[in-house]
Scaffold this motif. Structure first.
Motif, mmCIF file in Angstrom:
data_model
loop_
_atom_site.group_PDB
_atom_site.id
_atom_site.type_symbol
_atom_site.label_atom_id
_atom_site.label_comp_id
_atom_site.label_asym_id
_atom_site.label_seq_id
_atom_site.Cartn_x
_atom_site.Cartn_y
_atom_site.Cartn_z
ATOM 1 N N VAL A 68 -92.678 -2.083 -114.947
ATOM 2 C CA VAL A 68 -91.981 -3.094 -114.116
ATOM 3 C C VAL A 68 -91.232 -2.542 -113.169
ATOM 4 O O VAL A 68 -90.414 -1.555 -113.130
ATOM 5 N N PHE A 69 -91.329 -3.228 -111.867
ATOM 6 C CA PHE A 69 -90.526 -2.681 -110.542
ATOM 7 C C PHE A 69 -89.914 -4.039 -110.175
ATOM 8 O O PHE A 69 -90.358 -4.906 -109.725
ATOM 9 N N PRO A 70 -88.488 -4.005 -110.481
ATOM 10 C CA PRO A 70 -87.773 -5.208 -110.260
ATOM 11 C C PRO A 70 -88.085 -5.771 -108.829
ATOM 12 O O PRO A 70 -87.948 -4.822 -107.973
ATOM 13 N N GLN A 71 -88.091 -7.001 -108.522
ATOM 14 C CA GLN A 71 -88.244 -7.778 -107.216
ATOM 15 C C GLN A 71 -89.648 -7.477 -106.404
ATOM 16 O O GLN A 71 -89.722 -7.212 -105.296
ATOM 17 N N ALA A 72 -90.488 -6.353 -107.176
ATOM 18 C CA ALA A 72 -91.708 -6.011 -106.614
ATOM 19 C C ALA A 72 -92.916 -6.150 -107.362
ATOM 20 O O ALA A 72 -94.254 -6.112 -106.833
#
Length: 131
Positions: A68-72
């Motif tokens: 998981v890549f926050p905001q991406a």
């Protein structure tokens, strides 16, 4: 004292059950879900349903990983017996998950066919990670 201990160890080693010398049991044909988000879980749902319909999956295990890549969004990786054969990115908005699972299963079928063909011809020179 040491002599008694040695004779006890020898006696117990003769009583080892026969099944202790059998080879390890191998479990294969599994899809291992290491996903975290709704996108990953949905991908796993579709992919697993296609995987169950495939014949000759013995000897192969699939692992789905998700980073998981926050905001991406997220990056989903698919491994066959430890070799990454497919990667896809899911953004934060709705993505065509079913179509990506279909694409992944087609790549998996192609990879399994290549591995089996190499095993039949004895071609060990091809790289496992070069796919």
């Amino acid at each position: 004292m040491h002599g008694i201990l040695l004779s006890l160890l020898l006696a117990f080693s003769c009583l080892t059950p026969a099944f202790a010398e059998e080879p390890d049991i191998e479990i294969s044909g599994l899809v291992i879900d290491r996903t975290l988000t709704r996108f990953g879980k949905d991908f796993n749902f579709y992919y697993s349903s296609y995987w169950r319909d495939l014949p000759f999956t013995q000897g192969f295990n699939i692992t789905l990983y998700e980073t998981v890549f926050p905001q991406a969004g997220t990056l989903l990786s698919l491994e066959v017996n430890g070799v990454i054969i497919y990667k896809t990115h899911f953004g934060r908005r709705a993505s065509p998950i079913k179509e990506r699972a279909e694409q992944a299963i087609l790549l998996t079928i192609d990879y399994l066919a290549q591995v089996r063909a190499n095993a039949m011809t004895g071609d060990l020179s091809s790289s496992d990670d070069g796919y």
